[in-house]
Enzyme design. Sequence first.
Site, mmCIF file in Angstrom:
data_model
loop_
_atom_site.group_PDB
_atom_site.id
_atom_site.type_symbol
_atom_site.label_atom_id
_atom_site.label_comp_id
_atom_site.label_asym_id
_atom_site.label_seq_id
_atom_site.Cartn_x
_atom_site.Cartn_y
_atom_site.Cartn_z
ATOM 1 N N CYS A 265 -48.822 -31.560 37.708
ATOM 2 C CA CYS A 265 -47.740 -31.209 38.632
ATOM 3 C C CYS A 265 -46.366 -31.363 37.979
ATOM 4 O O CYS A 265 -46.097 -32.386 37.346
ATOM 5 C CB CYS A 265 -47.834 -32.128 39.852
ATOM 6 S SG CYS A 265 -46.533 -31.839 41.042
ATOM 7 N N CYS B 244 -42.103 -37.811 42.035
ATOM 8 C CA CYS B 244 -42.538 -37.688 43.426
ATOM 9 C C CYS B 244 -43.364 -38.908 43.862
ATOM 10 O O CYS B 244 -44.244 -39.361 43.124
ATOM 11 C CB CYS B 244 -43.381 -36.418 43.560
ATOM 12 S SG CYS B 244 -43.948 -36.125 45.231
ATOM 13 N N CYS C 127 -47.628 -38.951 44.160
ATOM 14 C CA CYS C 127 -48.575 -39.281 43.090
ATOM 15 C C CYS C 127 -47.881 -40.196 42.074
ATOM 16 O O CYS C 127 -47.246 -39.714 41.143
ATOM 17 C CB CYS C 127 -49.024 -38.018 42.357
ATOM 18 S SG CYS C 127 -50.064 -36.927 43.324
ATOM 19 N N GLN D 157 -60.468 -40.010 57.872
ATOM 20 C CA GLN D 157 -60.421 -40.335 56.440
ATOM 21 C C GLN D 157 -59.821 -39.151 55.687
ATOM 22 O O GLN D 157 -60.275 -38.019 55.868
ATOM 23 C CB GLN D 157 -61.832 -40.636 55.915
ATOM 24 C CG GLN D 157 -62.530 -41.804 56.603
ATOM 25 C CD GLN D 157 -61.935 -43.162 56.241
ATOM 26 O OE1 GLN D 157 -61.201 -43.290 55.262
ATOM 27 N NE2 GLN D 157 -62.248 -44.161 57.043
ATOM 28 N N TYR E 177 -62.314 -50.382 65.456
ATOM 29 C CA TYR E 177 -61.337 -49.477 64.841
ATOM 30 C C TYR E 177 -62.080 -48.179 64.465
ATOM 31 O O TYR E 177 -62.061 -47.742 63.317
ATOM 32 C CB TYR E 177 -60.697 -50.084 63.591
ATOM 33 C CG TYR E 177 -60.137 -51.485 63.766
ATOM 34 C CD1 TYR E 177 -58.816 -51.675 64.179
ATOM 35 C CD2 TYR E 177 -60.914 -52.611 63.509
ATOM 36 C CE1 TYR E 177 -58.292 -52.956 64.328
ATOM 37 C CE2 TYR E 177 -60.407 -53.893 63.657
ATOM 38 C CZ TYR E 177 -59.093 -54.065 64.061
ATOM 39 O OH TYR E 177 -58.578 -55.328 64.197
ATOM 40 N N GLU F 126 -61.588 -48.444 69.887
ATOM 41 C CA GLU F 126 -60.448 -47.864 69.187
ATOM 42 C C GLU F 126 -59.244 -47.833 70.144
ATOM 43 O O GLU F 126 -59.397 -47.581 71.334
ATOM 44 C CB GLU F 126 -60.850 -46.449 68.718
ATOM 45 C CG GLU F 126 -59.763 -45.456 68.453
ATOM 46 C CD GLU F 126 -58.909 -45.780 67.236
ATOM 47 O OE1 GLU F 126 -59.461 -46.085 66.175
ATOM 48 O OE2 GLU F 126 -57.671 -45.728 67.381
ATOM 49 N N CYS G 186 -58.795 -50.616 53.459
ATOM 50 C CA CYS G 186 -57.920 -49.802 52.603
ATOM 51 C C CYS G 186 -56.834 -50.684 51.995
ATOM 52 O O CYS G 186 -55.895 -50.182 51.387
ATOM 53 C CB CYS G 186 -57.324 -48.642 53.394
ATOM 54 S SG CYS G 186 -56.415 -49.184 54.844
#
Length: 462
Positions: free
Chosen positions: A94, A100, A103, A298, A327, A348, A419
């Site tokens: 890129c 940026c 990424c 996801q 969740y 949830e 995560c």
Amino acid sequence: MGNDGAQAVSGLKPARFIYILCRMKYGDRVTLPITEMDRKGRGRGLVNGRPVGAYFCAPGETIEGTFYARKQGVKMLRLEAVTTASPHRTAAPCPYAGRCGGCLWQQFDYPFQLEMKRELINRSLSDAGIAEKVDGVVACPTQTYYRNRMDYCVSPKGELGLKEPGRWNAYLDLETCYLLSPAAVQAMNAFRAYMKETGLEPWNADTETGYVRYLVIREGKNTGKRMITVVTAEGALPDPYGLVNALAPYATTIYHGVNPAVTDLSIAEKMELLQGDACLEEQVGRRTYRIHPNSFFQTNTTMAAELLKTVGEFLAPKPPKKLLDLYCGVGFFSLGLADTAEKTIGVELDEKAILMARDNAALNGITNAEFHAAAAESLIWENERPDTVIVDPPRAGLHPKVTKSLLAHLPERIAYVSCNHESFARDFRLLKTAYRITQMRALDLFPHSPHVELVTLLERTA
Ligand SMILES: C[S@@+](CC[C@H](N)C(=O)[O-])C[C@H]1O[C@@H](n2cnc3c(N)ncnc32)[C@H](O)[C@@H]1O
């Protein structure tokens, strides 16, 4: 030169160099050997014993940069030159790589990125006194166009794209982006042209005036569907037909979303369907999921299948009787694993996601799943008594009341999908009074970023 790693930039007189060592001032230019990667994906070194960091560099490199900000105790340099480059530096696909925030690591080869992630996870675990370690990170088979959702922001000047990392008001007007898909790039460019042609006013966060805020694009990678939401401030769209015409070649669903708040969020309070199906459809494994535009899913479809497979494999030796999915979103895990359990219960906070989860159960012919819209921390455990629990909390990790309930009710097994390995490590420090880690696998759902998913099986010790 001092032994703390700081070096005067050529041309600085010795007296000035000593001054930099003592007290770095905004605008000072510094040479910094990078000794580690921090959890935010920034290279970090020490100046005068104090942490100094910069984006877009890695351990083993020496950089030159200008001190421009302090962030959570770290003095930040804007990278200006890499004087000693890592052997892992590579040509990024890129043209915006190195600027940026989408990424942070695209300029490093992929095996090195995976190694950095492994180290970050293991550092979090060992900092929390957890002896277990991950041996590696399961790679994502494709490192471009792997995401199924992007929230592109509109700048006060009408630029459309992403921001520089750590700078809320530094926008990049992206003409390309390798995160979502080539068609999504076309949609983004068509929307930018539409804004220019029609004079649609961009939102200005400084003055809290203007109109267009975000272009949110979501894709069903396995269904070929694409949902585009134009998020604006309060007020009707001046030309909804023109907007639909501009976006229709790229979308199966078009929404106008309204976020009337001053907070810089792409989530819309009100949604008006302009064209197409009200929900996005995606397929993972044998399941089809319908997803409300504001609900979580996801973001890497290919690796979501691996995630589901991992949790399934971890739980396989003892099929759950009552599987509680905390969740649960639109039912990703509980529906994906419904065949393996006698009964599944999903909880949830997002009411729309729960409606979708119920629809998704029906759509997939699943009759042993029930879903409740509630905060995980408000669950009355006496009513449920699960033997197996899946928890997949947001980045903040488990609410303290959830940890307390797990320890009070002691389900046999907990599959913790995280995560954020730091919050997992914090939560496991408490859970380890009654649980031990018996399986652990890290999966890369987010190439070119420091983020990584960690799945752990916790089994009750007594
Ligand atoms: C990381 S996502 C996981 C969703 C789902 N397991 C999946 O794989 O698609 C976290 C989810 O937690 C939900 N959430 C956030 N706070 C919550 C709370 N206090 N109680 C229950 N759910 C919550 C979010 O709406 C989101 O859907």
